[in-house]
Design a protein around this motif. Structure first.
Motif, mmCIF file in Angstrom:
data_model
loop_
_atom_site.group_PDB
_atom_site.id
_atom_site.type_symbol
_atom_site.label_atom_id
_atom_site.label_comp_id
_atom_site.label_asym_id
_atom_site.label_seq_id
_atom_site.Cartn_x
_atom_site.Cartn_y
_atom_site.Cartn_z
ATOM 1 N N SER A 1 -11.029 19.410 -2.984
ATOM 2 C CA SER A 1 -11.186 19.148 -1.564
ATOM 3 C C SER A 1 -10.637 19.861 -0.390
ATOM 4 C CB SER A 1 -10.450 17.683 -1.460
ATOM 5 O OG SER A 1 -9.381 17.757 -2.173
ATOM 6 N N GLY A 2 -10.016 21.065 -0.731
ATOM 7 C CA GLY A 2 -9.633 21.784 0.292
ATOM 8 C C GLY A 2 -8.571 21.398 1.394
ATOM 9 N N LEU A 3 -8.917 21.518 2.629
ATOM 10 C CA LEU A 3 -8.139 20.939 3.837
ATOM 11 C C LEU A 3 -8.742 19.485 3.961
ATOM 12 C CD1 LEU A 3 -8.024 24.185 6.227
ATOM 13 C CD2 LEU A 3 -6.120 23.039 4.750
ATOM 14 N N GLY A 4 -9.510 19.001 3.177
ATOM 15 C CA GLY A 4 -9.934 17.522 3.411
ATOM 16 C C GLY A 4 -11.083 17.348 4.299
ATOM 17 N N GLY A 5 -11.903 18.158 4.980
ATOM 18 C CA GLY A 5 -12.598 18.142 5.919
ATOM 19 C C GLY A 5 -13.875 17.236 5.308
ATOM 20 N N PRO A 6 -14.594 17.847 4.229
ATOM 21 C CA PRO A 6 -15.554 16.986 3.556
ATOM 22 C C PRO A 6 -15.438 15.629 3.452
ATOM 23 C CG PRO A 6 -15.741 19.435 2.669
ATOM 24 C CD PRO A 6 -14.376 18.799 3.565
ATOM 25 N N ALA A 7 -14.137 15.290 2.699
ATOM 26 C CA ALA A 7 -13.744 13.940 2.611
ATOM 27 C C ALA A 7 -13.795 13.150 3.861
ATOM 28 C CB ALA A 7 -12.298 14.015 1.740
ATOM 29 N N ARG A 8 -13.161 13.549 4.982
ATOM 30 C CA ARG A 8 -12.812 12.753 6.013
ATOM 31 C C ARG A 8 -14.528 12.676 6.742
ATOM 32 N NH1 ARG A 8 -8.061 15.980 6.258
ATOM 33 N NH2 ARG A 8 -9.306 17.689 7.185
ATOM 34 N N THR A 9 -15.207 13.654 6.697
ATOM 35 C CA THR A 9 -16.734 13.380 7.247
ATOM 36 C C THR A 9 -17.495 12.076 6.640
ATOM 37 O OG1 THR A 9 -16.692 15.737 7.799
ATOM 38 C CG2 THR A 9 -18.891 14.582 7.492
ATOM 39 N N LEU A 10 -17.360 12.288 5.232
ATOM 40 C CA LEU A 10 -17.839 11.294 4.406
ATOM 41 C C LEU A 10 -17.103 9.975 4.669
ATOM 42 C CD1 LEU A 10 -18.890 12.370 0.929
ATOM 43 C CD2 LEU A 10 -20.224 12.552 3.089
ATOM 44 N N ALA A 11 -15.803 9.850 4.752
ATOM 45 C CA ALA A 11 -15.240 8.460 5.163
ATOM 46 C C ALA A 11 -15.562 8.064 6.416
ATOM 47 C CB ALA A 11 -13.632 8.762 4.843
ATOM 48 N N GLU A 12 -15.608 8.905 7.314
ATOM 49 C CA GLU A 12 -16.028 8.588 8.761
ATOM 50 C C GLU A 12 -17.238 8.199 8.816
ATOM 51 O OE1 GLU A 12 -14.698 10.181 12.848
ATOM 52 O OE2 GLU A 12 -16.233 11.342 11.980
ATOM 53 N N THR A 13 -18.588 8.790 8.216
ATOM 54 C CA THR A 13 -19.843 8.524 8.224
ATOM 55 C C THR A 13 -20.217 7.438 7.720
ATOM 56 O OG1 THR A 13 -20.263 10.835 8.789
ATOM 57 C CG2 THR A 13 -22.069 9.642 8.554
ATOM 58 N N PHE A 14 -19.725 7.108 6.660
ATOM 59 C CA PHE A 14 -20.465 6.183 5.493
ATOM 60 C C PHE A 14 -19.334 4.983 5.418
ATOM 61 C CE2 PHE A 14 -22.435 10.271 4.571
ATOM 62 C CZ PHE A 14 -23.705 10.003 4.866
ATOM 63 N N GLY A 15 -18.098 5.134 5.911
ATOM 64 C CA GLY A 15 -17.018 4.092 5.932
ATOM 65 C C GLY A 15 -16.549 3.978 4.346
ATOM 66 N N CYS A 16 -16.780 4.948 3.679
ATOM 67 C CA CYS A 16 -16.286 4.743 2.217
ATOM 68 C C CYS A 16 -14.940 5.346 2.084
ATOM 69 C CB CYS A 16 -17.308 5.707 1.302
ATOM 70 S SG CYS A 16 -17.275 7.463 1.846
ATOM 71 N N ARG A 17 -14.341 5.337 0.851
ATOM 72 C CA ARG A 17 -12.946 5.561 0.660
ATOM 73 C C ARG A 17 -13.313 6.952 -0.478
ATOM 74 N NH1 ARG A 17 -9.529 3.018 -3.463
ATOM 75 N NH2 ARG A 17 -11.623 1.900 -4.140
ATOM 76 N N VAL A 18 -12.491 7.798 -0.010
ATOM 77 C CA VAL A 18 -12.707 9.166 -0.773
ATOM 78 C C VAL A 18 -11.393 9.571 -1.482
ATOM 79 C CG1 VAL A 18 -13.285 11.563 -0.454
ATOM 80 C CG2 VAL A 18 -14.491 9.741 0.872
#
Ligand SMILES: C[S@@+](CC[C@H](N)C(=O)[O-])C[C@H]1O[C@@H](n2cnc3c(N)ncnc32)[C@H](O)[C@@H]1O
Length: 273
Positions: free
Chosen positions: A72-89
């Motif tokens: 997950s690195g610095l977490g950018g992709p995880a935050r992008t998905l959580a913000e866009t789709f409302g999911c938990r990552v």
């Protein structure tokens, strides 16, 4: 091997503070940060946030989904998905400094409740069978020799029918990679699969492949834009230089040749568990 990969990326345990300083000096107000403000820093892969969103669109996500981000690195992709789709990552990454920085940066943008990060190895995931609704991995397997183990682990922790989305740098037909590159300063920690090897690896782990997209041409434009901006301003348009060090401009120049000469390709795979 694992120690060498983690220290290639960062031994900087104060990474979040260093990133905060860079953002402040770029005129950002940390109290009003958005995920888009972080995108030049925390989407640590070719084609950035756009590529993450393309992958996310194909993952059948909803607010009830629990997604695993492998590497997950610095977490950018995880935050992008959580913000866009409302999911938990849940993110997992070999590099402790990245997990710490990812946790801090998620709190800055108010997403700390929906994303979390844990140090661990993609080839030995610390999760039970069938835990996640979906999983993704972006630009991670280039550092992993035991890809069969990595994909078997992804398959094991996914619920039946769950989507596994992979976006990676692959070995192209144009010859050996020129080093240094952002994932390795020399071939000792670089393990690229070809597109055909990837299809076999994913099938061998029990996945059903439903979509393959080659984005190599767009990746070429991405690096051409980056290097021409660096030549004009003398400054990297992304601040990956902070943890990759002073040889980042050379890495970016090599990537222009690697991708233009098709020594590498960027390809996404969507599969079902
Ligand atoms: C180029 S970065 C990509 C990070 C993130 N996926 C993104 O796109 O922003 C590669 C990441 O893979 C992680 N990594 C490499 N080998 C790993 C392994 N065996 N298990 C977990 N993470 C690994 C590194 O620590 C690094 O954070």
């Amino acid at each position: 091997m694992a120690d060498r990969v983690a220290s290639h990326y960062s031994e900087n345990l104060g990474l979040a503070n260093a990133i905060a300083d860079k953002l402040r000096s770029a005129g950002k107000d940390l109290a009003k940060l958005t995920t888009a403000d972080l995108a030049a820093v925390d989407e640590f892969h070719i084609r950035g946030r756009k590529a993450t969103l393309e992958l996310g669109e194909k993952m059948n996500l909803s607010a009830g989904s629990h997604v695993l981000d492998i590497g997950s690195g610095l977490g950018g992709p995880a935050r992008t998905l959580a913000e866009t789709f409302g999911c938990r990552v849940t993110g997992i990454d070999l590099t402790q400094a990245f997990c710490d920085a990812a946790t801090a940066m998620s709190a800055w943008v108010g997403l700390g409740g929906r994303v979390s990060f844990k140090q661990g190895d993609a080839t030995n995931l610390p999760f039970g069978n069938q835990t996640f609704d979906a999983a993704m991995t972006i630009h991670v397997a280039m550092n992993i020799a035991a890809k069969d183990k990595m994909y078997a682990e992804a398959r094991r922790v996914l619920k039946s029918g769950g989507v596994f989305a992979v976006y990676d740098v692959l070995q192209g037909e144009g010859g050996e990679v020129l080093y240094p590159v952002p994932w390795a300063r020399d071939p000792s920690i670089s393990h690229l699969a070809t597109p055909d090897e990837m299809k076999n690896l994913l099938a061998g782990a029990g996945f059903k492949l439903v979509d393959v997209q080659d984005s190599t041409e767009e990746s070429q434009s991405f690096f051409e834009r980056m290097t021409s901006q660096m030549a004009k301003t003398g400054v990297s348009p992304v601040i990956w230089q902070l943890f990759l060090g002073e040889d980042f401009p050379e890495m970016a120049r090599n990537q222009v040749r690697n991708v233009t000469e098709r020594r590498i390709r960027t390809v996404s795979f969507i599969c079902l568990a």
